[in-house]
Design a protein around this motif. Structure first.
Motif, PDB file in Angstrom:
ATOM      1  N   ALA A 293       0.856  -1.184   0.000  1.00 51.34           N
ATOM      2  CA  ALA A 293       0.000   0.000   0.000  1.00 51.34           C
ATOM      3  C   ALA A 293       0.892   1.234   0.000  1.00 51.34           C
ATOM      4  N   THR A 294       0.306   2.360  -0.400  1.00 55.29           N
ATOM      5  CA  THR A 294       1.085   3.591  -0.463  1.00 55.29           C
ATOM      6  C   THR A 294       1.576   4.011   0.913  1.00 55.29           C
ATOM      7  N   TRP A 295       0.689   3.935   1.928  1.00 55.60           N
ATOM      8  CA  TRP A 295       1.083   4.305   3.281  1.00 55.60           C
ATOM      9  C   TRP A 295       2.223   3.423   3.770  1.00 55.60           C
ATOM     10  N   SER A 296       2.234   2.155   3.316  1.00 59.64           N
ATOM     11  CA  SER A 296       3.281   1.239   3.756  1.00 59.64           C
ATOM     12  C   SER A 296       4.639   1.636   3.184  1.00 59.64           C
ATOM     13  N   ARG A 297       4.646   2.101   1.940  1.00 56.97           N
ATOM     14  CA  ARG A 297       5.914   2.548   1.350  1.00 56.97           C
ATOM     15  C   ARG A 297       6.438   3.798   2.053  1.00 56.97           C
ATOM     16  N   VAL A 298       5.521   4.668   2.477  1.00 56.41           N
ATOM     17  CA  VAL A 298       5.936   5.844   3.249  1.00 56.41           C
ATOM     18  C   VAL A 298       6.521   5.406   4.587  1.00 56.41           C
ATOM     19  N   ALA A 299       5.861   4.434   5.227  1.00 57.01           N
ATOM     20  CA  ALA A 299       6.354   3.913   6.502  1.00 57.01           C
ATOM     21  C   ALA A 299       7.736   3.289   6.328  1.00 57.01           C
ATOM     22  N   LEU A 300       7.943   2.580   5.224  1.00 54.15           N
ATOM     23  CA  LEU A 300       9.240   1.947   4.968  1.00 54.15           C
ATOM     24  C   LEU A 300      10.337   3.001   4.815  1.00 54.15           C
ATOM     25  N   ALA A 301      10.030   4.093   4.104  1.00 55.15           N
ATOM     26  CA  ALA A 301      11.015   5.162   3.946  1.00 55.15           C
ATOM     27  C   ALA A 301      11.351   5.791   5.293  1.00 55.15           C
ATOM     28  N   CYS A 302      10.337   6.030   6.117  1.00 51.55           N
ATOM     29  CA  CYS A 302      10.584   6.595   7.460  1.00 51.55           C
ATOM     30  C   CYS A 302      11.415   5.625   8.299  1.00 51.55           C
ATOM     31  N   GLY A 303      11.091   4.340   8.181  1.00 56.63           N
ATOM     32  CA  GLY A 303      11.831   3.343   8.947  1.00 56.63           C
ATOM     33  C   GLY A 303      13.300   3.310   8.576  1.00 56.63           C
ATOM     34  N   TRP A 304      13.601   3.378   7.283  1.00 53.37           N
ATOM     35  CA  TRP A 304      14.999   3.358   6.863  1.00 53.37           C
ATOM     36  C   TRP A 304      15.725   4.633   7.270  1.00 53.37           C
ATOM     37  N   ALA A 305      15.020   5.747   7.300  1.00 59.62           N
ATOM     38  CA  ALA A 305      15.639   6.982   7.783  1.00 59.62           C
ATOM     39  C   ALA A 305      16.056   6.831   9.247  1.00 59.62           C
ATOM     40  N   PHE A 306      15.158   6.280  10.071  1.00 57.22           N
ATOM     41  CA  PHE A 306      15.487   6.040  11.475  1.00 57.22           C
ATOM     42  C   PHE A 306      16.636   5.041  11.611  1.00 57.22           C
ATOM     43  N   LEU A 307      16.592   3.956  10.819  1.00 57.16           N
ATOM     44  CA  LEU A 307      17.604   2.916  10.950  1.00 57.16           C
ATOM     45  C   LEU A 307      18.989   3.431  10.583  1.00 57.16           C
ATOM     46  N   LEU A 308      19.090   4.134   9.458  1.00 51.49           N
ATOM     47  CA  LEU A 308      20.402   4.629   9.040  1.00 51.49           C
ATOM     48  C   LEU A 308      20.951   5.646  10.038  1.00 51.49           C
ATOM     49  N   TRP A 309      20.080   6.525  10.530  1.00 46.38           N
ATOM     50  CA  TRP A 309      20.510   7.485  11.533  1.00 46.38           C
ATOM     51  C   TRP A 309      20.908   6.770  12.823  1.00 46.38           C
ATOM     52  N   GLY A 310      20.128   5.754  13.204  1.00 44.24           N
ATOM     53  CA  GLY A 310      20.446   4.998  14.420  1.00 44.24           C
ATOM     54  C   GLY A 310      21.758   4.243  14.312  1.00 44.24           C
ATOM     55  N   VAL A 311      22.022   3.626  13.147  1.00 41.67           N
ATOM     56  CA  VAL A 311      23.286   2.913  12.956  1.00 41.67           C
ATOM     57  C   VAL A 311      24.458   3.881  13.046  1.00 41.67           C
ATOM     58  N   ALA A 312      24.319   5.060  12.431  1.00 46.92           N
ATOM     59  CA  ALA A 312      25.392   6.063  12.488  1.00 46.92           C
ATOM     60  C   ALA A 312      25.660   6.488  13.932  1.00 46.92           C
ATOM     61  N   LEU A 313      24.589   6.777  14.689  1.00 52.74           N
ATOM     62  CA  LEU A 313      24.765   7.156  16.088  1.00 52.74           C
ATOM     63  C   LEU A 313      25.345   6.006  16.910  1.00 52.74           C
ATOM     64  N   TYR A 314      24.922   4.796  16.595  1.00 47.63           N
ATOM     65  CA  TYR A 314      25.398   3.614  17.327  1.00 47.63           C
ATOM     66  C   TYR A 314      26.901   3.451  17.151  1.00 47.63           C
ATOM     67  N   LEU A 315      27.379   3.639  15.912  1.00 52.34           N
ATOM     68  CA  LEU A 315      28.815   3.526  15.655  1.00 52.34           C
ATOM     69  C   LEU A 315      29.581   4.688  16.273  1.00 52.34           C
ATOM     70  N   TRP A 316      29.027   5.898  16.194  1.00 52.82           N
ATOM     71  CA  TRP A 316      29.711   7.055  16.757  1.00 52.82           C
ATOM     72  C   TRP A 316      29.791   6.943  18.280  1.00 52.82           C
ATOM     73  N   SER A 317      28.748   6.455  18.916  1.00 54.93           N
ATOM     74  CA  SER A 317      28.792   6.265  20.363  1.00 54.93           C
ATOM     75  C   SER A 317      29.845   5.223  20.729  1.00 54.93           C
ATOM     76  N   ALA A 318      30.058   4.230  19.860  1.00 49.98           N
ATOM     77  CA  ALA A 318      31.110   3.237  20.105  1.00 49.98           C
ATOM     78  C   ALA A 318      32.489   3.879  20.036  1.00 49.98           C
ATOM     79  N   VAL A 319      32.691   4.784  19.087  1.00 54.06           N
ATOM     80  CA  VAL A 319      33.968   5.484  18.979  1.00 54.06           C
ATOM     81  C   VAL A 319      34.241   6.285  20.254  1.00 54.06           C
ATOM     82  N   LEU A 320      33.238   7.011  20.736  1.00 51.81           N
ATOM     83  CA  LEU A 320      33.403   7.784  21.959  1.00 51.81           C
ATOM     84  C   LEU A 320      33.665   6.874  23.159  1.00 51.81           C
ATOM     85  N   TYR A 321      33.006   5.720  23.191  1.00 54.17           N
ATOM     86  CA  TYR A 321      33.216   4.767  24.273  1.00 54.17           C
ATOM     87  C   TYR A 321      34.656   4.261  24.270  1.00 54.17           C
TER      88      TYR A 321
END
Length: 211
Positions: free
Chosen positions: A167-195
């Protein structure tokens, strides 16, 4: 009624000290953490047994909200912070950060490189624990950046799961989900560097503690 005086030569027994807030077990944040832990097998059954993606999304959303809520309650409400909560909350976070991406990868919802990145990061940080323990430390404090990374990832997973409908709403949800995931992975790796930088500072400044 007046209490009888203590016998001569003996002091009256001191009243039992009330347990400090750090010794408390029955608190709202601890209850939320236990509930999140109990919901892990429920999520796996909904995903693989019942194939009820909608209810699985609801559990992930509730878990993400309760993770945020128990921290707020512990900080803002008197007598709700505890030593058990300080140990239980990050433990449940780690269980979710292993179980959820692995389960979604097996279900074909997220690629395996996401799982490898997250688990590899945690494995590297776990390898530093002997260094910290040799200096008399069990672990370093959880940072707000690490909590933000966990929040972004746990927000992205349910959105990606919602993106599995045709469905169209599902594709929008998928795009939002990938935005969160990519941002979360970046923060996760950066927090590891600081640790790792903090670990290096501890190793340089603190001597090895003798047993």
């Amino acid at each position: 009624m007046d209490h009888a005086p203590a016998p001569e030569g003996r002091s009256a027994p001191a009243p039992a000290a009330a347990p400090s807030s750090s010794d408390r077990v029955l608190t709202v944040p601890n209850a939320l953490s236990v509930l999140r832990l109990v919901l892990v097998p429920v999520f796996l059954w909904l995903l693989f047994g019942a194939h009820a993606y909608g209810w699985a999304v609801a559990i992930l959303m509730f878990s993400g909200f309760s993770d945020w809520a128990d921290g707020k309650i512990a900080r803002l409400v008197d007598n709700q912070s505890s030593r058990l909560g300080e140990l239980l909350d990050p433990l449940v976070d780690r269980i979710y950060m292993v179980t959820v991406p692995v389960a979604l990868a097996f279900a074909g919802v997220v690629p395996w490189w996401i799982v490898a990145t997250l688990l590899g990061r945690d494995a590297v940080l776990a390898a530093t624990l002997p260094l910290l323990r040799s200096r008399g430390l069990t672990a370093l404090p959880v940072t707000y950046l690490g909590k933000a990374a966990t929040f972004a990832l746990m927000s992205g997973f349910p959105w990606v799961l919602l993106g599995q409908w045709d469905a169209t709403w599902s594709r929008v949800a998928l795009a939002c989900g990938w935005a969160f995931l990519l941002w979360g992975v970046a923060l996760y790796l950066w927090s590891a560097v600081l640790y790792l930088i903090q670990v290096a500072m501890v190793v340089r400044r603190l001597p090895v503690s003798r047993p």
